[in-house]
Design a protein around this motif. Structure first.
Motif, PDB file in Angstrom:
ATOM      1  N   LEU A  69       1.886   8.173   6.199  1.00 22.95           N
ATOM      2  CA  LEU A  69       2.131   9.045   7.345  1.00 22.95           C
ATOM      3  C   LEU A  69       3.626   9.040   7.650  1.00 22.95           C
ATOM      4  O   LEU A  69       4.246   7.973   7.700  1.00 22.95           O
ATOM      5  N   THR A  70       4.192  10.219   7.821  1.00 22.15           N
ATOM      6  CA  THR A  70       5.564  10.355   8.297  1.00 22.15           C
ATOM      7  C   THR A  70       5.520  11.137   9.596  1.00 22.15           C
ATOM      8  O   THR A  70       4.917  12.217   9.663  1.00 22.15           O
ATOM      9  N   VAL A  79       0.850  -1.205   0.000  1.00 19.57           N
ATOM     10  CA  VAL A  79       0.000   0.000   0.000  1.00 19.57           C
ATOM     11  C   VAL A  79       0.876   1.242   0.000  1.00 19.57           C
ATOM     12  O   VAL A  79       0.638   2.179  -0.768  1.00 19.57           O
ATOM     13  N   ALA A  80       1.894   1.280   0.847  1.00 21.42           N
ATOM     14  CA  ALA A  80       2.789   2.443   0.903  1.00 21.42           C
ATOM     15  C   ALA A  80       3.461   2.681  -0.447  1.00 21.42           C
ATOM     16  O   ALA A  80       3.568   3.824  -0.906  1.00 21.42           O
ATOM     17  N   GLY A  87       1.452   7.802  -6.109  1.00 14.53           N
ATOM     18  CA  GLY A  87       0.277   8.586  -6.464  1.00 14.53           C
ATOM     19  C   GLY A  87      -0.977   7.772  -6.711  1.00 14.53           C
ATOM     20  O   GLY A  87      -1.978   8.303  -7.167  1.00 14.53           O
ATOM     21  N   ILE A  88      -0.932   6.490  -6.416  1.00 11.41           N
ATOM     22  CA  ILE A  88      -2.114   5.652  -6.607  1.00 11.41           C
ATOM     23  C   ILE A  88      -2.855   5.593  -5.279  1.00 11.41           C
ATOM     24  O   ILE A  88      -2.455   4.883  -4.360  1.00 11.41           O
ATOM     25  N   GLY A  89      -3.901   6.402  -5.162  1.00 10.36           N
ATOM     26  CA  GLY A  89      -4.679   6.433  -3.926  1.00 10.36           C
ATOM     27  C   GLY A  89      -5.459   5.144  -3.761  1.00 10.36           C
ATOM     28  O   GLY A  89      -6.146   4.696  -4.667  1.00 10.36           O
ATOM     29  N   VAL A  90      -5.333   4.529  -2.624  1.00 13.39           N
ATOM     30  CA  VAL A  90      -6.025   3.287  -2.326  1.00 13.39           C
ATOM     31  C   VAL A  90      -7.033   3.579  -1.225  1.00 13.39           C
ATOM     32  O   VAL A  90      -6.686   3.587  -0.046  1.00 13.39           O
ATOM     33  N   TRP A  91      -8.273   3.898  -1.616  1.00 10.97           N
ATOM     34  CA  TRP A  91      -9.345   4.138  -0.655  1.00 10.97           C
ATOM     35  C   TRP A  91      -8.995   5.193   0.385  1.00 10.97           C
ATOM     36  O   TRP A  91      -9.238   5.017   1.567  1.00 10.97           O
ATOM     37  N   GLY A  92      -8.377   6.271  -0.012  1.00 10.38           N
ATOM     38  CA  GLY A  92      -8.047   7.334   0.928  1.00 10.38           C
ATOM     39  C   GLY A  92      -6.758   7.122   1.683  1.00 10.38           C
ATOM     40  O   GLY A  92      -6.453   7.857   2.618  1.00 10.38           O
ATOM     41  N   THR A 116       4.350   4.967   7.729  1.00 12.05           N
ATOM     42  CA  THR A 116       3.398   3.861   7.705  1.00 12.05           C
ATOM     43  C   THR A 116       2.167   4.312   6.933  1.00 12.05           C
ATOM     44  O   THR A 116       1.813   5.492   6.953  1.00 12.05           O
ATOM     45  N   PRO A 117       1.499   3.402   6.230  1.00 16.51           N
ATOM     46  CA  PRO A 117       0.260   3.790   5.561  1.00 16.51           C
ATOM     47  C   PRO A 117      -0.871   3.931   6.571  1.00 16.51           C
ATOM     48  O   PRO A 117      -0.951   3.165   7.537  1.00 16.51           O
ATOM     49  N   VAL A 118      -1.706   4.935   6.359  1.00 15.48           N
ATOM     50  CA  VAL A 118      -2.879   5.168   7.201  1.00 15.48           C
ATOM     51  C   VAL A 118      -4.048   5.541   6.293  1.00 15.48           C
ATOM     52  O   VAL A 118      -3.861   5.917   5.134  1.00 15.48           O
ATOM     53  N   ASN A 119      -5.251   5.453   6.846  1.00 12.34           N
ATOM     54  CA  ASN A 119      -6.447   5.902   6.128  1.00 12.34           C
ATOM     55  C   ASN A 119      -6.818   7.283   6.638  1.00 12.34           C
ATOM     56  O   ASN A 119      -7.021   7.465   7.837  1.00 12.34           O
ATOM     57  N   LEU A 120      -6.902   8.244   5.738  1.00 14.59           N
ATOM     58  CA  LEU A 120      -7.293   9.604   6.087  1.00 14.59           C
ATOM     59  C   LEU A 120      -8.806   9.711   5.979  1.00 14.59           C
ATOM     60  O   LEU A 120      -9.375   9.533   4.908  1.00 14.59           O
ATOM     61  N   LEU A 121      -9.449   9.997   7.103  1.00 21.94           N
ATOM     62  CA  LEU A 121     -10.902  10.177   7.133  1.00 21.94           C
ATOM     63  C   LEU A 121     -11.207  11.663   7.084  1.00 21.94           C
ATOM     64  O   LEU A 121     -10.656  12.433   7.868  1.00 21.94           O
ATOM     65  N   VAL A 122     -12.075  12.058   6.161  1.00 16.66           N
ATOM     66  CA  VAL A 122     -12.559  13.433   6.107  1.00 16.66           C
ATOM     67  C   VAL A 122     -14.034  13.390   6.449  1.00 16.66           C
ATOM     68  O   VAL A 122     -14.831  12.730   5.770  1.00 16.66           O
ATOM     69  N   LEU A 123     -14.402  14.078   7.522  1.00 15.05           N
ATOM     70  CA  LEU A 123     -15.780  14.098   8.009  1.00 15.05           C
ATOM     71  C   LEU A 123     -16.184  15.543   8.229  1.00 15.05           C
ATOM     72  O   LEU A 123     -15.553  16.249   9.028  1.00 15.05           O
ATOM     73  N   ASP A 124     -17.188  15.987   7.494  1.00 16.03           N
ATOM     74  CA  ASP A 124     -17.661  17.372   7.579  1.00 16.03           C
ATOM     75  C   ASP A 124     -16.520  18.372   7.374  1.00 16.03           C
ATOM     76  O   ASP A 124     -16.418  19.380   8.086  1.00 16.03           O
ATOM     77  N   GLY A 125     -15.627  18.058   6.451  1.00 14.53           N
ATOM     78  CA  GLY A 125     -14.530  18.953   6.114  1.00 14.53           C
ATOM     79  C   GLY A 125     -13.346  18.912   7.071  1.00 14.53           C
ATOM     80  O   GLY A 125     -12.386  19.650   6.887  1.00 14.53           O
ATOM     81  N   VAL A 126     -13.415  18.078   8.092  1.00 17.41           N
ATOM     82  CA  VAL A 126     -12.330  17.959   9.064  1.00 17.41           C
ATOM     83  C   VAL A 126     -11.613  16.632   8.829  1.00 17.41           C
ATOM     84  O   VAL A 126     -12.249  15.613   8.574  1.00 17.41           O
ATOM     85  N   GLN A 127     -10.285  16.647   8.919  1.00 18.90           N
ATOM     86  CA  GLN A 127      -9.487  15.454   8.679  1.00 18.90           C
ATOM     87  C   GLN A 127      -9.124  14.766   9.991  1.00 18.90           C
ATOM     88  O   GLN A 127      -8.778  15.438  10.973  1.00 18.90           O
TER      89      GLN A 127
END
Length: 154
Positions: free
Chosen positions: A41-42, A25-26, A32-37, A54-65
């Motif tokens: 992370l560094t 995934v990393a 540049g190949i986004g895998v489900w968000g 490490t790879p992480v999932n970035l959640l965006v909820l109501d414009g907040v990360q």
């Protein structure tokens, strides 16, 4: 004297380690190949001072990360607590950020959104909790799932 509970941490299983899924995934995200968000992370290591990724999932909820640690109090969580800042990368785009760890009562809506988006990938780490679980169940699971609100540095 009451014993202090050890913070929950779920190590990747042997199949994940053997297949090196995080490394795959990393590799994709760095190109540049986004895998489900997913993002890479560094964050500075809390004892070495060296950059750790490490790879992480970035959640965006109501414009907040947000960054959620479904495996619990991982090394990246401990490093981010110590550093207070890091960066997220996808391809050549690097987003520096500052992090604020959320208190337990604020986590249920974020955990619900995270499970809605990534339950197929991380649902097994939540011990039967799903996006449809009652708020009380999500609140009970919240201490074991660190959540950080991230924002652009001032």
């Amino acid at each position: 004297m009451a014993a202090t509970a050890t913070p929950r941490y779920l190590r990747p299983g042997p199949v994940v380690r053997f297949l090196r899924l995080d490394a795959i995934v990393a590799f994709l995200v760095r190109r540049g190949i986004g895998v489900w968000g997913a993002r890479v992370l560094t964050v500075r290591g809390r004892t070495s001072g060296e950059p750790r990724t490490t790879p992480v999932n970035l959640l965006v909820l109501d414009g907040v990360q947000y960054l959620v640690a479904p495996r619990g109090h991982t090394q990246w969580v401990r490093n981010l607590r110590a550093a207070g800042e890091g960066s997220l990368r996808v391809g050549k785009h690097v987003q520096p950020f500052v992090a604020e760890e959320l208190p337990t009562p604020a986590k249920p809506p974020i955990l619900r959104a995270y499970l809605t988006r990534w339950s197929f990938e991380t649902g097994a780490f939540f011990n039967g909790i799903t996006a449809k679980s009652p708020d009380a169940d999500l609140l009970a699971a919240a201490p074991d799932c660190p959540v950080f609100r991230i924002s652009t540095p001032a």
